[in-house]
Scaffold this motif. Structure first.
Motif, mmCIF file in Angstrom:
data_model
loop_
_atom_site.group_PDB
_atom_site.id
_atom_site.type_symbol
_atom_site.label_atom_id
_atom_site.label_comp_id
_atom_site.label_asym_id
_atom_site.label_seq_id
_atom_site.Cartn_x
_atom_site.Cartn_y
_atom_site.Cartn_z
ATOM 1 N N UNK A 658 0.847 -1.070 0.006
ATOM 2 C CA UNK A 658 -0.014 0.014 -0.060
ATOM 3 C C UNK A 658 0.882 1.351 -0.088
ATOM 4 N N UNK A 659 0.208 2.272 -0.265
ATOM 5 C CA UNK A 659 1.048 3.660 -0.195
ATOM 6 C C UNK A 659 0.983 4.107 -1.542
ATOM 7 N N UNK A 660 0.968 5.503 -1.922
ATOM 8 C CA UNK A 660 1.038 6.017 -3.098
ATOM 9 C C UNK A 660 2.577 6.093 -3.463
ATOM 10 N N UNK A 661 2.694 5.959 -4.624
ATOM 11 C CA UNK A 661 4.217 5.769 -5.183
ATOM 12 C C UNK A 661 4.018 6.342 -6.582
ATOM 13 N N UNK A 662 5.322 7.085 -6.920
ATOM 14 C CA UNK A 662 5.307 7.479 -8.467
ATOM 15 C C UNK A 662 6.677 7.199 -8.940
ATOM 16 N N UNK A 663 6.728 6.357 -9.960
ATOM 17 C CA UNK A 663 8.259 6.337 -10.578
ATOM 18 C C UNK A 663 8.156 7.035 -11.941
ATOM 19 N N UNK A 664 9.498 7.831 -11.941
ATOM 20 C CA UNK A 664 9.612 8.912 -13.244
ATOM 21 C C UNK A 664 10.994 8.507 -13.803
ATOM 22 N N UNK A 665 11.290 8.358 -14.920
ATOM 23 C CA UNK A 665 12.406 7.931 -15.600
ATOM 24 C C UNK A 665 12.618 9.392 -16.429
ATOM 25 N N UNK A 666 14.037 9.842 -15.936
ATOM 26 C CA UNK A 666 14.406 11.332 -16.456
ATOM 27 C C UNK A 666 13.369 12.164 -16.138
ATOM 28 N N UNK A 667 12.975 12.557 -14.952
ATOM 29 C CA UNK A 667 11.932 13.642 -14.472
ATOM 30 C C UNK A 667 12.555 14.995 -14.916
ATOM 31 N N UNK A 668 11.481 15.769 -15.375
ATOM 32 C CA UNK A 668 11.855 17.157 -15.709
ATOM 33 C C UNK A 668 12.454 17.961 -14.431
#
Length: 671
Positions: A658-668
């Motif tokens: 559980x728990x919110x998660x965000x994965x970004x490759x090469x974030x701005x």
């Protein structure tokens, strides 16, 4: 009911992509095609299938004679539409984008294929166009100003796949140049996609492409679902050969694609806010490689990412020689700021616009030429601080920043509550001062200095797109500068430059350069009296790049510095944002490739919202206590990192974490 169904006589097995958005289920599943569905169940069609006991949307990817699955196959519930909206080349592109950005293919398909509008889909199809488009000027004389410009255009027309980074000359009519290149490509019977940052750029490019008539359509978020779907279908069915649009237009199903154009790829408007957050430039690179079509990345400035493509010999330069640049550009002057604190004080006007800049502005106005004053912030006094201890003035209710309106009332920029008697939380003082000065206050000050001169204010809330040539003072925020219907501005002055440079962001200098090159390009050439005044330290590399008009050299320096420090695009970097527990659980499930390093966790960068919407304040606290973990690896192993991130997401989701998660490759935004 399923027992009475008969499989289709040929290719009875359908490979189906359910639109689930779950990493551990991001793959095709096999279903049986009913004989009654045989004609409509074509690759690319929309379906409804039963998955885990519930009906879900899906797309048909392929028809097979048999399945490798040993168990019993389910039936396709129904074919929603036989329109093959997910063309095979777009499906391949979506898969590649998902792999590149550690996302799911279904999320990318949602970006690529607009929602169905049944009535529009059933409208009578216009007759196929048979007459060829005649290029009005096949010699493209304006492209002769750039080394390799005509050769690039001819290579696209001949069906080859040239790739280039184009540095537009100052003052050039870039929509007209792109329209010439688009027409040159269409005359050879090939299609074009052009991606621009916002609606104003799209309107300008569409106006320049008007001679193409119905061969050209525009796609943007502002269109209603009916108009957007109708135009998208025109590209899918081959009626339209050219698609102009914003971010998601890079996925448009244009037939016989010959050229993909991305203008001003450093503009933040091109940052996709939806998972898996693909950048149109990178999607265009993938599409150019897969479909063997031309690629043009253009702008007045250049990003480190575009320069990396050039230095890797994957793309080449389209630049003018120095003599041509000097003839086209305005005279650029810079100024060292003597005292930053004085420059922030609204009572000392001359510290913001010094005497020599006033003289240049007055000379332009006396000559009947407009003057542009570029201000980083809109509003009146958008940021306040304690006059004694310089602590930021904050709202007592939500801790948001306080701002002052033209009537001198103070209120919160977040919750809107008025604060009739602001008091410093650090020292208790009731005296406040301005940290930054907005466009409205600047217009008020300069209106008093240049009495009798019309003053035009343009910002994000009240944007003016076009002004007539003539003596007027224009105060504008970044991205809202009006275009002069004539030769351009006589003088362009950029004030409060420290506000663009003093940001805790990897791209602060690059963003400042992009903005300053863009406004400098609006000035008249120096031979016609054009001047650009940049109120910043002469010794700064970004300032010197503008003085020399050398965006390529500046981008090369930025790329070199990032390679030395280990930042994108020299490396592939992924940001993992979430609550501390969710981030720790993700790291425990992550099997890093060789050579990968982990940085953090640290608080989210200022202005970045958490996975559930919480935003960090500039005092370093997150509304929901979100953290950010950075993972970086050599660029050569970027795909391995993306695969590892995807596998960790799959293990996390399938394990019920559980728990919110965000994965970004090469974030701005890295921080």
């Amino acid at each position: 009911m399923s027992s009475s169904r008969e499989p289709a006589p040929t290719a009875p097995v359908a490979q189906v992509l359910p639109m689930l958005g779950l990493a551990h289920l991001d793959r095709p599943f096999d279903y049986l095609v009913d004989a009654a569905q045989d004609a409509d169940a074509v690759p690319g069609a929309r379906l409804r299938v039963r998955f885990a006991g519930r009906l879900v949307d899906a797309f048909l990817l392929a028809r097979l004679e048999s399945s490798e699955h040993d168990g019993k196959l389910g039936w396709i519930d129904r074919v929603v539409s036989p329109e093959p909206v997910l063309a095979p080349e777009i499906a391949v592109l979506c898969r590649s984008v998902a792999d590149r950005y550690a996302g799911t293919m279904s999320d990318v398909v949602r970006l690529a294929v607009p929602p169905r509008h049944a009535r529009t889909e059933k409208e009578p199809r216009p007759p196929a166009r048979t007459e060829p488009y005649l290029d009005p000027d096949p010699e493209l004389p304006a492209w002769g100003d750039y080394r390799g410009g005509r050769a690039f255009a001819n290579a696209v027309r001949e069906g080859r796949a040239p790739r280039a980074a184009w540095q537009a000359l100052p003052g050039t009519d870039w929509p007209q140049r792109l329209a010439e290149l688009i027409g040159h490509t269409v005359a050879a019977g090939r299609g074009v996609i052009a991606v621009v940052p916002d609606q104003r750029d799209l309107d300008r490019l569409a106006q320049a492409c008007e001679p193409l008539g119905e061969r050209c359509v525009t796609l943007a978020a502002g269109l209603g679902p009916t108009a957007r779907y109708r135009r998208w279908l025109a590209a899918l069915r081959g009626t339209a050969q050219v698609v102009l649009g914003t971010r998601s237009a890079v996925f448009a199903p244009v037939r016989d694609l010959g050229l993909v154009i991305v203008w001003d790829d450093g503009d933040p408007s091109l940052d996709e806010p939806r998972a898996p957050y693909p950048h149109p430039r990178e999607v265009a690179v993938l599409r150019s490689h897969q479909q063997q079509c031309g690629l043009l990345i253009g702008g007045y400035a250049r990003t480190a990412e575009a320069q990396a493509l050039v230095e890797a010999d994957w793309a080449h330069d389209l630049v003018a020689d120095r003599a041509t640049v000097r003839r086209a550009g305005a005279r650029v002057q810079a100024l060292a700021e003597e005292n930053r604190a004085v420059g922030n004080d609204p009572l000392v006007r001359l510290a913001r616009v010094p005497e020599f800049a006033f003289r240049l502005a007055r000379a332009s106005l006396d000559a009947g030429q407009p003057v542009l004053i570029s201000v980083p912030r809109r509003g009146y006094l958008p940021s306040l601080a304690c006059a004694k201890c310089r602590t930021h003035a904050r709202c007592r209710h939500c801790h948001g920043p306080l701002a002052m309106a033209p009537d001198h009332s103070v209120s919160c920029r977040w919750c809107g509550r008025a604060d009739p008697a602001p008091r410093c939380a650090a020292c208790g003082s009731t005296e406040i001062r301005a940290r930054t000065i907005g466009a409205a206050r600047t217009a008020e000050e300069l209106g008093r200095a240049f009495r009798g001169v019309p003053v035009v204010t343009s910002d994000g809330a009240r944007r003016v797109d076009l002004i007539a040539d003539g003596a007027r003072l224009v105060v504008a925020t970044p991205g809202a500068e009006p275009i002069v219907d004539g030769a351009g501005y006589g003088t362009v002055i950029a004030v409060d430059t420290w506000a663009q440079l003093d940001r805790e962001d990897l791209r602060a200098d690059e963003d400042a350069a992009r903005h300053w090159f863009a406004i400098a390009a609006l000035a008249r050439p120096a031979v016609d009296g054009g001047n650009v005044v940049l109120l910043a330290d002469n010794d700064l590399p970004v300032v010197q790049a503008l003085v020399r008009w050398d965006p390529v050299g500046f981008a090369a320096d930025q790329l070199s510095a990032r390679a030395e420090l280990g930042f994108p695009p020299a490396v592939t970097m992924a940001a993992v944002d979430g609550t501390p527990g969710a981030v720790r659980a993700f790291v425990d499930a992550l099997e890093l490739p060789d050579g990968a390093s982990v940085l953090g966790p640290v608080p989210l960068p200022p202005g970045v919202r958490g996975p559930a919407g919480g935003e960090r304040t500039d005092r370093g606290r997150s509304v929901d206590e979100y953290e950010r973990l950075l993972v970086r690896v050599d660029r050569r192993h970027g795909r391995a990192l993306a695969a590892a991130l995807t596998a960790a997401q799959a293990r996390r989701v399938s394990g019920g974490e559980a728990g919110p998660l965000r994965v970004q490759v090469d974030p701005s935004t890295i921080g």
